[in-house]
Scaffold this motif. Structure first.
Motif, PDB file in Angstrom:
ATOM      1  N   TRP A  31       9.306  40.594  19.707  1.00  0.00           N
ATOM      2  CA  TRP A  31      10.468  40.284  18.862  1.00  0.00           C
ATOM      3  C   TRP A  31      11.263  39.120  19.418  1.00  0.00           C
ATOM      4  O   TRP A  31      11.621  38.197  18.680  1.00  0.00           O
ATOM      5  CB  TRP A  31      11.364  41.526  18.745  1.00  0.00           C
ATOM      6  CG  TRP A  31      12.648  41.215  18.036  1.00  0.00           C
ATOM      7  CD1 TRP A  31      12.824  40.961  16.705  1.00  0.00           C
ATOM      8  CD2 TRP A  31      13.941  41.080  18.637  1.00  0.00           C
ATOM      9  NE1 TRP A  31      14.140  40.677  16.434  1.00  0.00           N
ATOM     10  CE2 TRP A  31      14.843  40.748  17.608  1.00  0.00           C
ATOM     11  CE3 TRP A  31      14.417  41.209  19.941  1.00  0.00           C
ATOM     12  CZ2 TRP A  31      16.199  40.552  17.842  1.00  0.00           C
ATOM     13  CZ3 TRP A  31      15.766  41.014  20.174  1.00  0.00           C
ATOM     14  CH2 TRP A  31      16.637  40.690  19.141  1.00  0.00           C
ATOM     15  N   ARG A  32      11.515  39.132  20.705  1.00  0.00           N
ATOM     16  CA  ARG A  32      12.286  38.047  21.316  1.00  0.00           C
ATOM     17  C   ARG A  32      11.560  36.708  21.205  1.00  0.00           C
ATOM     18  O   ARG A  32      12.194  35.663  21.020  1.00  0.00           O
ATOM     19  CB  ARG A  32      12.566  38.375  22.797  1.00  0.00           C
ATOM     20  CG  ARG A  32      13.703  39.363  22.997  1.00  0.00           C
ATOM     21  CD  ARG A  32      15.061  38.786  22.606  1.00  0.00           C
ATOM     22  NE  ARG A  32      15.359  37.601  23.357  1.00  0.00           N
ATOM     23  CZ  ARG A  32      15.987  37.583  24.532  1.00  0.00           C
ATOM     24  NH1 ARG A  32      16.361  38.732  25.087  1.00  0.00           N
ATOM     25  NH2 ARG A  32      16.238  36.446  25.146  1.00  0.00           N
ATOM     26  N   LEU A  78      27.503  45.479  31.573  1.00  0.00           N
ATOM     27  CA  LEU A  78      26.699  44.596  30.729  1.00  0.00           C
ATOM     28  C   LEU A  78      27.525  44.089  29.555  1.00  0.00           C
ATOM     29  O   LEU A  78      28.446  44.760  29.082  1.00  0.00           O
ATOM     30  CB  LEU A  78      25.470  45.333  30.192  1.00  0.00           C
ATOM     31  CG  LEU A  78      24.507  45.922  31.225  1.00  0.00           C
ATOM     32  CD1 LEU A  78      23.452  46.779  30.533  1.00  0.00           C
ATOM     33  CD2 LEU A  78      23.853  44.809  32.036  1.00  0.00           C
ATOM     34  N   ASP A  79      27.179  42.907  29.074  1.00  0.00           N
ATOM     35  CA  ASP A  79      27.814  42.374  27.877  1.00  0.00           C
ATOM     36  C   ASP A  79      27.038  42.869  26.661  1.00  0.00           C
ATOM     37  O   ASP A  79      25.942  42.390  26.366  1.00  0.00           O
ATOM     38  CB  ASP A  79      27.812  40.839  27.910  1.00  0.00           C
ATOM     39  CG  ASP A  79      28.497  40.240  26.678  1.00  0.00           C
ATOM     40  OD1 ASP A  79      29.021  41.014  25.849  1.00  0.00           O
ATOM     41  OD2 ASP A  79      28.480  39.004  26.533  1.00  0.00           O
ATOM     42  N   LEU A  80      27.608  43.834  25.972  1.00  0.00           N
ATOM     43  CA  LEU A  80      26.929  44.464  24.838  1.00  0.00           C
ATOM     44  C   LEU A  80      27.674  44.234  23.529  1.00  0.00           C
ATOM     45  O   LEU A  80      27.422  44.923  22.533  1.00  0.00           O
ATOM     46  CB  LEU A  80      26.796  45.974  25.097  1.00  0.00           C
ATOM     47  CG  LEU A  80      26.114  46.378  26.410  1.00  0.00           C
ATOM     48  CD1 LEU A  80      26.192  47.891  26.606  1.00  0.00           C
ATOM     49  CD2 LEU A  80      24.660  45.914  26.429  1.00  0.00           C
ATOM     50  N   THR A  81      28.535  43.260  23.523  1.00  0.00           N
ATOM     51  CA  THR A  81      29.415  43.050  22.369  1.00  0.00           C
ATOM     52  C   THR A  81      28.656  42.711  21.093  1.00  0.00           C
ATOM     53  O   THR A  81      29.125  43.003  19.989  1.00  0.00           O
ATOM     54  CB  THR A  81      30.429  41.929  22.668  1.00  0.00           C
ATOM     55  OG1 THR A  81      29.716  40.748  23.090  1.00  0.00           O
ATOM     56  CG2 THR A  81      31.405  42.348  23.752  1.00  0.00           C
ATOM     57  N   GLN A  82      27.479  42.093  21.204  1.00  0.00           N
ATOM     58  CA  GLN A  82      26.711  41.711  20.023  1.00  0.00           C
ATOM     59  C   GLN A  82      25.723  42.797  19.600  1.00  0.00           C
ATOM     60  O   GLN A  82      25.008  42.630  18.606  1.00  0.00           O
ATOM     61  CB  GLN A  82      25.953  40.401  20.296  1.00  0.00           C
ATOM     62  CG  GLN A  82      26.847  39.223  20.632  1.00  0.00           C
ATOM     63  CD  GLN A  82      27.885  38.964  19.552  1.00  0.00           C
ATOM     64  OE1 GLN A  82      27.545  38.858  18.367  1.00  0.00           O
ATOM     65  NE2 GLN A  82      29.151  38.866  19.951  1.00  0.00           N
ATOM     66  N   ARG A 105      19.376  37.279  20.748  1.00  0.00           N
ATOM     67  CA  ARG A 105      19.140  37.613  22.158  1.00  0.00           C
ATOM     68  C   ARG A 105      19.738  38.971  22.511  1.00  0.00           C
ATOM     69  O   ARG A 105      20.350  39.143  23.558  1.00  0.00           O
ATOM     70  CB  ARG A 105      19.726  36.542  23.069  1.00  0.00           C
ATOM     71  CG  ARG A 105      19.034  35.186  22.964  1.00  0.00           C
ATOM     72  CD  ARG A 105      19.443  34.288  24.113  1.00  0.00           C
ATOM     73  NE  ARG A 105      19.134  34.903  25.404  1.00  0.00           N
ATOM     74  CZ  ARG A 105      19.449  34.343  26.577  1.00  0.00           C
ATOM     75  NH1 ARG A 105      20.099  33.186  26.606  1.00  0.00           N
ATOM     76  NH2 ARG A 105      19.130  34.934  27.712  1.00  0.00           N
ATOM     77  N   LEU A 106      19.556  39.939  21.628  1.00  0.00           N
ATOM     78  CA  LEU A 106      20.090  41.263  21.924  1.00  0.00           C
ATOM     79  C   LEU A 106      19.320  41.869  23.100  1.00  0.00           C
ATOM     80  O   LEU A 106      18.086  41.792  23.147  1.00  0.00           O
ATOM     81  CB  LEU A 106      19.950  42.188  20.708  1.00  0.00           C
ATOM     82  CG  LEU A 106      20.671  41.787  19.421  1.00  0.00           C
ATOM     83  CD1 LEU A 106      20.579  42.922  18.416  1.00  0.00           C
ATOM     84  CD2 LEU A 106      22.113  41.418  19.682  1.00  0.00           C
ATOM     85  N   PRO A 107      20.008  42.475  24.046  1.00  0.00           N
ATOM     86  CA  PRO A 107      19.315  43.097  25.188  1.00  0.00           C
ATOM     87  C   PRO A 107      18.614  44.385  24.779  1.00  0.00           C
ATOM     88  O   PRO A 107      18.879  44.959  23.715  1.00  0.00           O
ATOM     89  CB  PRO A 107      20.451  43.373  26.178  1.00  0.00           C
ATOM     90  CG  PRO A 107      21.677  43.478  25.328  1.00  0.00           C
ATOM     91  CD  PRO A 107      21.474  42.536  24.173  1.00  0.00           C
TER      92      PRO A 107
END
Length: 365
Positions: A203-204, A174-178, A210-212
């Motif tokens: 919240w979204r 997953l892309d979790l960089t943010q 757009r944090l997962p």
């Protein structure tokens, strides 16, 4: 943890537990279940009675969970201690939990457990809330009833959030960089995974971020899978099951916030674990969650039952999520520091110190 910790302090420790004997006979599962009950409640007690004749008079018998109540009468007249974690199953069987119904066999079984631990005299509860529930369920006042908070059984500590996200991203694809919002728990009703998704959706819907959402624990139940599928943000909701302790620590360290709106707990491990890893926590404004979070947590009301009230609740909780994610770096560091200081209350060493002192009180004539 108890066995190793107490043994290191110079005490002799033996672990007694039932072993599968009849349960190993190759029969259909429903029959093997009953054979397992024979192993636990007939054969094991007979073995205990035999071993008791060879035990010193000053031996201390420790029950590591109140669910082991059926065996308490075996040593009720000897030195003993009963560790109490939660009474959710007991209260459910008594009809005190609106969210769950217990069948007649379950009610009988919980009554059997209660009759057993009610013979006990010395209790150690993991929270004040658990102790209060214990005293309501007991017919007489115990000789000793103390609260000792759990000790963190693992190396939960601060790590570089960026590196933690990168490593967790590599492990999960997953892309979790943010960053991400985290929940840790199972599918039990009181863990309120449904509420976690409701808050995330709210919240979204109102955020430009757009944090997962990562849900660590068991695979989703059928109703949770449906709720996930129905979410307009389903592509950003991820279930992480079967992860090891190192990966769990990475998850805490890299999270923007732990969302833990439990309906009930005996203690609430993830609150302390997250704070020890430098992760801010949102949890429910009820004991024992408030006991564990102390002054370091962000509190929200308990999830209501009516659908209209749930919508309002999730919107208000979403504002708290946004509040934490919008904190300036300096303010966020203050919150993290508060959490780290709070988590020090739950050191394994401190836990063992308190437990050992209570054990010594029990064995002292």
């Amino acid at each position: 943890m108890l066995a190793k910790g107490i043994e290191k302090r110079g005490h002799q420790v033996e672990i007694w537990a039932p072993k599968p004997m009849l349960h190993r006979i190759p029969l259909p599962p429903y029959l093997r279940k009953w054979l397992g009950y024979i192993d636990q409640f007939l054969l094991f007690p007979a073995k205990v009675r035999s071993r008791l004749m060879r035990c010193a008079d000053d031996a201390l018998f420790v029950f590591t969970d109140n669910g082991l109540g059926p065996w308490v009468p075996l040593v009720a007249n000897r030195r003993h201690a009963i560790h109490c974690h939660d009474f959710l199953a007991q209260l459910s069987a008594l009809g005190e939990v609106a969210e769950i119904r217990v069948g007649w066999t379950g009610r009988l079984y919980q009554a059997y457990i209660r009759r057993g631990y009610a013979k006990g005299k010395n209790f150690i509860s993991v929270s004040s809330r658990t102790r209060e529930e214990l005293h309501r369920l007991l017919k007489t006042s115990p000789r000793i009833s103390e609260v000792v908070y759990n000790g963190l059984n693992g190396n939960f500590c601060v790590q570089n959030p960026g590196l933690a996200r990168a490593r967790l991203g590599e492990a999960t694809g997953l892309d979790l960089t943010q960053g991400y919002i985290l929940h840790v728990g199972g599918n039990e009703w009181y863990k309120n995974r449904r509420g976690v998704i409701e808050i995330y959706n709210a919240w979204r819907d109102g955020s430009h971020l757009r944090l997962p959402l990562l849900l660590v624990g068991h695979k989703p139940s059928a109703d949770l899978s449906v709720l996930h599928t129905q979410s307009p943000h389903k592509d950003d909701i991820h279930w992480l099951s079967g992860i090891d302790d190192d990966t769990l620590r990475l998850a805490y360290a890299g999270a923007a916030v732990l969302l833990f709106p439990s309906l009930a707990e005996g203690f609430g491990w993830p609150i302390a674990e997250a704070m020890a890893c430098g992760c801010p926590v949102i949890t429910t404004d009820e004991a024992p969650m408030t006991e564990v979070a102390g002054e370091a947590g962000f509190l929200i009301p308990r999830r209501p039952e009516s659908q209209q009230a749930i919508s309002v609740w999730s919107l208000e909780a979403a504002k708290v999520v946004d509040q934490i994610l919008s904190l300036p770096a300096e303010e966020r560091e203050k919150i993290i520091l508060l959490g780290l200081v709070n988590a020090q209350r739950f050191s394994t060493e401190q836990h063992l110190n308190q437990v050992e002192k209570i054990y010594q009180r029990i064995v002292t004539p």
